[in-house]
Enzyme design. Structure first.
Site, PDB file in Angstrom:
ATOM      1  CG  ASP A 296      -1.967   1.067   1.204  1.00 49.99           C
ATOM      2  OD1 ASP A 296      -2.362   1.469   0.095  1.00 49.99           O
ATOM      3  OD2 ASP A 296      -2.402   1.503   2.292  1.00 49.99           O
ATOM      4  CG  HIS A 297      -0.422   4.909  -0.020  1.00 48.15           C
ATOM      5  ND1 HIS A 297      -0.730   5.916  -0.904  1.00 48.15           N
ATOM      6  CD2 HIS A 297      -1.576   4.559   0.585  1.00 48.15           C
ATOM      7  CE1 HIS A 297      -2.025   6.191  -0.820  1.00 48.15           C
ATOM      8  NE2 HIS A 297      -2.563   5.372   0.055  1.00 48.15           N
TER       9      HIS A 297
ATOM     10  CG  ASP B  65       0.706   7.660  -3.624  1.00 40.55           C
ATOM     11  OD1 ASP B  65       0.502   8.401  -4.603  1.00 40.55           O
ATOM     12  OD2 ASP B  65       0.253   7.908  -2.488  1.00 40.55           O
TER      13      ASP B  65
ATOM     14  CG  HIS C 194      -5.203   8.542   2.724  1.00 39.67           C
ATOM     15  ND1 HIS C 194      -4.653   9.276   1.698  1.00 39.67           N
ATOM     16  CD2 HIS C 194      -5.383   7.294   2.225  1.00 39.67           C
ATOM     17  CE1 HIS C 194      -4.492   8.503   0.634  1.00 39.67           C
ATOM     18  NE2 HIS C 194      -4.930   7.298   0.927  1.00 39.67           N
TER      19      HIS C 194
ATOM     20  N   GLY D 104     -11.502   4.914   2.683  1.00 38.77           N
ATOM     21  CA  GLY D 104     -12.843   4.353   2.879  1.00 38.77           C
ATOM     22  C   GLY D 104     -13.362   4.443   4.298  1.00 38.77           C
TER      23      GLY D 104
ATOM     24  CG  ASN E 103      -7.202   1.019  -0.058  1.00 42.57           C
ATOM     25  OD1 ASN E 103      -7.611   0.165  -0.839  1.00 42.57           O
ATOM     26  ND2 ASN E 103      -5.982   1.519  -0.135  1.00 42.57           N
TER      27      ASN E 103
ATOM     28  CB  THR F 289      -8.528   5.381   9.753  1.00 42.44           C
ATOM     29  OG1 THR F 289      -7.474   5.971   8.986  1.00 42.44           O
ATOM     30  CG2 THR F 289      -8.739   6.187  11.015  1.00 42.44           C
TER      31      THR F 289
END
Length: 284
Positions: free
Chosen positions: A78-79, A100, A174, A204, A224, A227
């Site tokens: 991710d990223h 990213d 985010h 998300g 995604n 959090t």
């Protein structure tokens, strides 16, 4: 079984459902995701960010792949930021990588992503990239509109880079939102109708259920979720301690201390699978 992420997302796009992509960091989060996927017979994408976690997490995922061989999962970086991090993820057995470069100018973004696509595809690994820029929730009202994805740029970007799926900026951020999140559904609908590859929604967590569901109905294939899983883990663990359960018997045993957080992550992932429509969509 672990498969390329684009294999999961192509089926999701065809079936018009979404696939949850929670972030994982350790055995607790990985196990929670596998148990949720096993219980609901849902495909799942395990997002993992940060070089210090990659090798360890990959080994943990392989353990649970053996334990739950019928669970259809992808392990996605991710990223991905430094080039070395992306190469390490491929080396450690990730089945997908996200690069990213969304803060760069268009041509530079294309140049760097195209190079990663060449390397990843050579190793049978799919690639996610981002065009437009999904910012941070704490500055949502200030940065939301500036990074929205433009359709003409997206079509050219996909053609130039050869990416397998695209994270688009349609009004999410985010982290925890400061302000009320609101998605650009007309933009998303236009992007979805014009773009052949699967679309990804970052940020998300914290989006109202009805907005997420509508985004999936309009063509989002991957959502995604990071959090929210972190918050429910912290809340459940804090509640356990505040109720003094760590002082009862051997309640301080790490297995007991961390169990409420584990169950909270699992419940959250299951809730997302049900909301996104991926229940009973796994195959093997």
């Amino acid at each position: 079984m672990l498969v390329r992420m684009d294999e999961i997302l192509k089926k999701a796009k065809e079936g018009k459902y979404g696939v949850a992509a929670p972030n994982v960091y350790n055995d607790i989060s990985v196990k929670a995701c596998y148990e949720a996927a096993d219980k609901l017979n849902s495909p799942i994408i395990l997002d993992c960010a940060g070089l210090p976690f990659l090798e360890e997490t990959a080994d943990i995922v392989r353990f649970y792949e053996r334990k739950y061989p019928h669970v259809v999962a992808a392990l996605n970086l991710d990223h991905g930021d430094p080039f070395e991090e992306i190469v390490h993820a491929i080396k450690y057995g990730f089945t997908s990588v996200m690069i990213d470069r969304s803060t760069l100018e268009f041509d530079e973004n294309v140049r760097e992503v195209k190079e990663v696509v060449k390397i990843a595809h050579g190793a049978d690994v799919s690639v996610e990239a981002e065009l437009g820029h999904v910012g941070q929730g704490f500055e949502y009202e200030q940065t939301r509109d500036a990074g929205l994805t433009k359709k003409e740029d997206a079509l050219r970007y996909i053609d130039l880079t050869g990416v397998d799926c695209l994270a688009v900026a349609v009004g999410t951020s985010h982290g925890t939102y400061k302000g009320t999140p609101h998605l650009e559904f007309e933009l998303l609908d236009d992007l979805s109708k014009s773009i052949d590859i699967p679309l990804v929604l970052h940020g998300g967590s914290g989006i109202p259920r009805e907005q997420v569901k509508k985004a999936i109905d309009l063509g989002v294939s991957k959502v995604n979720v990071n959090t929210e899983c972190q918050l429910v883990f912290a809340e459940a663990t804090r509640k356990y301690i505040e109720e003094g359960k760590d002082q009862q018997g051997k309640g301080y045993d790490p297995r007991k201390l961390l169990a409420p957080g584990f169950e909270a992550i699992k419940a959250t992932v299951k809730e997302k699978m049900e909301l996104f429509g991926s229940v009973n969509k796994a195959w093997w």
